[in-house]
Design a protein around this motif. Structure first.
Motif, PDB file in Angstrom:
ATOM      1  N   LEU A 107       0.824  -1.212   0.000  1.00 37.46           N
ATOM      2  CA  LEU A 107       0.000   0.000   0.000  1.00 37.46           C
ATOM      3  C   LEU A 107       0.853   1.256   0.000  1.00 37.46           C
ATOM      4  N   GLY A 108       2.109   1.134   0.463  1.00 38.67           N
ATOM      5  CA  GLY A 108       3.018   2.266   0.451  1.00 38.67           C
ATOM      6  C   GLY A 108       2.617   3.356   1.428  1.00 38.67           C
ATOM      7  N   TYR A 109       2.989   4.595   1.096  1.00 39.99           N
ATOM      8  CA  TYR A 109       2.605   5.754   1.898  1.00 39.99           C
ATOM      9  C   TYR A 109       1.672   6.634   1.085  1.00 39.99           C
ATOM     10  N   TRP A 110       0.979   7.545   1.761  1.00 39.24           N
ATOM     11  CA  TRP A 110      -0.026   8.361   1.096  1.00 39.24           C
ATOM     12  C   TRP A 110       0.602   9.488   0.276  1.00 39.24           C
ATOM     13  N   GLY A 111      -0.148   9.925  -0.716  1.00 41.47           N
ATOM     14  CA  GLY A 111       0.220  11.122  -1.443  1.00 41.47           C
ATOM     15  C   GLY A 111      -0.369  12.347  -0.753  1.00 41.47           C
ATOM     16  N   ALA A 112      -0.795  13.325  -1.521  1.00 44.72           N
ATOM     17  CA  ALA A 112      -1.301  14.568  -0.940  1.00 44.72           C
ATOM     18  C   ALA A 112      -2.562  14.364  -0.116  1.00 44.72           C
ATOM     19  N   GLN A 113      -3.351  13.339  -0.462  1.00 46.97           N
ATOM     20  CA  GLN A 113      -4.588  13.057   0.256  1.00 46.97           C
ATOM     21  C   GLN A 113      -4.661  11.564   0.589  1.00 46.97           C
ATOM     22  N   PRO A 114      -5.410  11.193   1.618  1.00 47.00           N
ATOM     23  CA  PRO A 114      -5.564   9.766   1.930  1.00 47.00           C
ATOM     24  C   PRO A 114      -6.207   9.013   0.773  1.00 47.00           C
ATOM     25  N   PRO A 115      -5.824   7.772   0.558  1.00 46.73           N
ATOM     26  CA  PRO A 115      -6.459   6.967  -0.498  1.00 46.73           C
ATOM     27  C   PRO A 115      -7.897   6.656  -0.136  1.00 46.73           C
ATOM     28  N   THR A 116      -8.690   6.373  -1.148  1.00 46.82           N
ATOM     29  CA  THR A 116     -10.120   6.136  -0.909  1.00 46.82           C
ATOM     30  C   THR A 116     -10.527   4.677  -1.069  1.00 46.82           C
ATOM     31  N   ASN A 117      -9.635   3.830  -1.603  1.00 51.71           N
ATOM     32  CA  ASN A 117     -10.055   2.453  -1.887  1.00 51.71           C
ATOM     33  C   ASN A 117      -9.166   1.394  -1.247  1.00 51.71           C
ATOM     34  N   HIS A 118      -8.329   1.779  -0.285  1.00 50.82           N
ATOM     35  CA  HIS A 118      -7.414   0.783   0.278  1.00 50.82           C
ATOM     36  C   HIS A 118      -8.143  -0.307   1.061  1.00 50.82           C
ATOM     37  N   ALA A 119      -9.263   0.016   1.662  1.00 46.53           N
ATOM     38  CA  ALA A 119     -10.032  -1.016   2.362  1.00 46.53           C
ATOM     39  C   ALA A 119     -10.481  -2.096   1.381  1.00 46.53           C
ATOM     40  N   GLN A 120     -10.912  -1.690   0.201  1.00 39.59           N
ATOM     41  CA  GLN A 120     -11.339  -2.649  -0.809  1.00 39.59           C
ATOM     42  C   GLN A 120     -10.160  -3.475  -1.329  1.00 39.59           C
ATOM     43  N   LEU A 121      -9.006  -2.819  -1.502  1.00 36.97           N
ATOM     44  CA  LEU A 121      -7.817  -3.532  -1.978  1.00 36.97           C
ATOM     45  C   LEU A 121      -7.368  -4.577  -0.965  1.00 36.97           C
ATOM     46  N   VAL A 122      -7.398  -4.204   0.306  1.00 33.90           N
ATOM     47  CA  VAL A 122      -6.981  -5.142   1.350  1.00 33.90           C
ATOM     48  C   VAL A 122      -7.929  -6.338   1.396  1.00 33.90           C
ATOM     49  N   SER A 123      -9.210  -6.078   1.310  1.00 36.00           N
ATOM     50  CA  SER A 123     -10.198  -7.156   1.323  1.00 36.00           C
ATOM     51  C   SER A 123      -9.999  -8.092   0.135  1.00 36.00           C
ATOM     52  N   ALA A 124      -9.728  -7.515  -1.023  1.00 39.36           N
ATOM     53  CA  ALA A 124      -9.513  -8.327  -2.221  1.00 39.36           C
ATOM     54  C   ALA A 124      -8.245  -9.166  -2.100  1.00 39.36           C
ATOM     55  N   ALA A 125      -7.192  -8.579  -1.525  1.00 35.85           N
ATOM     56  CA  ALA A 125      -5.939  -9.319  -1.354  1.00 35.85           C
ATOM     57  C   ALA A 125      -6.113 -10.480  -0.389  1.00 35.85           C
ATOM     58  N   GLU A 126      -6.855 -10.254   0.680  1.00 31.98           N
ATOM     59  CA  GLU A 126      -7.138 -11.329   1.637  1.00 31.98           C
ATOM     60  C   GLU A 126      -7.911 -12.461   0.952  1.00 31.98           C
ATOM     61  N   ALA A 127      -8.904 -12.104   0.166  1.00 34.03           N
ATOM     62  CA  ALA A 127      -9.709 -13.108  -0.528  1.00 34.03           C
ATOM     63  C   ALA A 127      -8.916 -13.849  -1.594  1.00 34.03           C
ATOM     64  N   ALA A 128      -7.895 -13.179  -2.144  1.00 28.95           N
ATOM     65  CA  ALA A 128      -7.099 -13.773  -3.219  1.00 28.95           C
ATOM     66  C   ALA A 128      -5.871 -14.515  -2.698  1.00 28.95           C
ATOM     67  N   ASP A 129      -5.826 -14.735  -1.393  1.00 30.13           N
ATOM     68  CA  ASP A 129      -4.744 -15.520  -0.776  1.00 30.13           C
ATOM     69  C   ASP A 129      -3.373 -14.848  -0.858  1.00 30.13           C
ATOM     70  N   PHE A 130      -3.339 -13.521  -0.874  1.00 28.54           N
ATOM     71  CA  PHE A 130      -2.062 -12.835  -0.713  1.00 28.54           C
ATOM     72  C   PHE A 130      -1.512 -13.190   0.671  1.00 28.54           C
ATOM     73  N   ASP A 131      -0.205 -13.292   0.774  1.00 27.34           N
ATOM     74  CA  ASP A 131       0.414 -13.721   2.037  1.00 27.34           C
ATOM     75  C   ASP A 131       0.595 -12.586   3.028  1.00 27.34           C
ATOM     76  N   ILE A 132       0.876 -11.364   2.532  1.00 24.86           N
ATOM     77  CA  ILE A 132       1.262 -10.286   3.443  1.00 24.86           C
ATOM     78  C   ILE A 132       0.824  -8.937   2.895  1.00 24.86           C
ATOM     79  N   LEU A 133       0.497  -8.046   3.796  1.00 25.23           N
ATOM     80  CA  LEU A 133       0.132  -6.666   3.488  1.00 25.23           C
ATOM     81  C   LEU A 133       1.205  -5.746   4.054  1.00 25.23           C
ATOM     82  N   PHE A 134       1.695  -4.810   3.241  1.00 25.45           N
ATOM     83  CA  PHE A 134       2.729  -3.880   3.684  1.00 25.45           C
ATOM     84  C   PHE A 134       2.230  -2.437   3.595  1.00 25.45           C
ATOM     85  N   THR A 135       2.647  -1.619   4.560  1.00 26.55           N
ATOM     86  CA  THR A 135       2.500  -0.161   4.479  1.00 26.55           C
ATOM     87  C   THR A 135       3.879   0.465   4.646  1.00 26.55           C
ATOM     88  N   ALA A 136       3.995   1.735   4.294  1.00 26.17           N
ATOM     89  CA  ALA A 136       5.295   2.414   4.340  1.00 26.17           C
ATOM     90  C   ALA A 136       5.121   3.818   4.900  1.00 26.17           C
TER      91      ALA A 136
END
Length: 343
Positions: A7-36
């Motif tokens: 997911l990295g770090y934010w730009g000028a404004q907070p992201p609006t869809n990271h909750a959906q991305l995280v949910s999709a990654a969990e459902a798709a059997d991704f092993d790990i979630l990273f932030t920066a």
């Protein structure tokens, strides 16, 4: 080969869809979630916020900066999140660079390797909770004594009993000495701009660390989580052009003009002349021109862009080079679902 979501770090404004991305990654059997983190959003708050909706994925920082927290503060954050996630936390650390460390955090940058080694030692003392935490320094002396102190400092153990006494630590390292130290004292490596073409060089640095007395890991149980641009597309040239401004920022704008560890990675790949030109243009506020001088082959060295068959073949090459997890960025749920079919 496993997949991680960056997911990295934010730009000028907070992201609006990271909750959906995280949910999709969990459902798709991704092993790990990273932030920066850089010098805006921090890494731990988004990781806890969006990670709270997960049940299986590991939750990692890639990376938190040493100078943003004292070693004990970092250990507290890590043991807290490890409890909240049921033992799924991975602590990814990095020293950053002098521009950020001294300009943003107001800390001293010299001796980054010695600081890292001392920092990790203190963190592991906190998690082990075997005795009050002490350190002779010189970078993080505990308890702090001497001129300007009250003289009342006391060595302490954490109130909370850590869920795990040995939370995995990974290191964002780019130079030969730092990578070797990573192999010696850490559980994994977080390379940025990894290139399979340079795997023999990287493996030499890693093997030096594995061979040191007391090394924690061996090649067999050491993780290499490489962040990479992985894009499935039939319009390869357009995607390469989209990546170039990002690379120009890291080559020309991250770090001081003569001390930029990201630029050094590309120098080792054989692109010194390109790095010099990009740096000169970027620092003359000609950022668009800086991106234009980057050749396609430079982007290709640390990214995977092409049709489905090409991307699959490249991932096999990265795995053969030693990468255990491809850490990918994604902007849509559809991208995550597509990437999940590749490994």
């Amino acid at each position: 080969m496993k997949l991680g979501l960056q997911l990295g770090y934010w730009g000028a404004q907070p992201p609006t869809n990271h909750a959906q991305l995280v949910s999709a990654a969990e459902a798709a059997d991704f092993d790990i979630l990273f932030t920066a983190e850089a010098w805006g959003s921090d890494a731990y708050t988004p990781l806890a916020w969006w990670g709270s909706a997960t049940q299986r994925m590991r939750l990692g920082t890639s990376v938190v900066q040493l100078s943003a927290r004292t070693p004990t503060a970092c250990a507290m954050a890590a043991l807290t999140l490890d409890h909240l996630s049921g033992g799924r936390h991975v602590l990814g650390l990095g020293v950053s660079g002098p521009q950020v460390v001294e300009g943003w955090y107001g800390q001293k940058f010299p001796k980054p390797l010695a600081r890292t080694r001392e920092y990790i030692d203190i963190i592991r003392q906190v998690w082990a909770r075997e005795a009050p935490v002490t350190s002779p320094g010189p970078h993080y002396p505990l308890p702090l004594t001497g001129e300007g102190t009250s003289g009342l400092g006391k060595a302490l153990k954490p109130i909370v009993h850590p869920l795990r006494a040995d939370i995995p630590i990974m290191l964002g390292a780019e130079g030969p000495k730092n990578v070797a130290m990573c192999a010696e004292i850490c559980d994994g490596w977080l390379p940025i701009f990894y290139s399979p073409r340079l795997a023999p060089m990287y493996n030499e640095w890693l093997d030096e660390g594995f061979a040191r007395p007391g090394a924690r890991r061996s090649r067999e149980d050491f993780e290499i989580c490489a962040t990479a641009q992985v894009v499935v597309t039939d319009d390869r040239s357009s995607v390469l052009e989209m990546i170039k401004p990002h690379l120009a920022l890291y080559m020309g704008g991250m770090g001081a003009e003569d001390t930029n560890f990201h630029a050094d990675v590309y120098r080792r790949m054989g692109y010194s002349d390109v790095v010099d030109e990009v740096t000169a243009l970027f620092r003359s506020d000609r950022k668009d021109d800086a991106a234009k001088v980057i050749p396609d082959e430079l982007v290709d060295d640390a990214a995977i862009v092409g049709d489905l068959d090409y991307v699959r073949k490249q991932i096999v090459e990265w795995e053969a080079a030693g990468v255990t997890t491809m850490v990918v960025g994604a902007r849509t749920v559809e991208q995550i679902q597509e990437l999940s079919t590749l490994v």
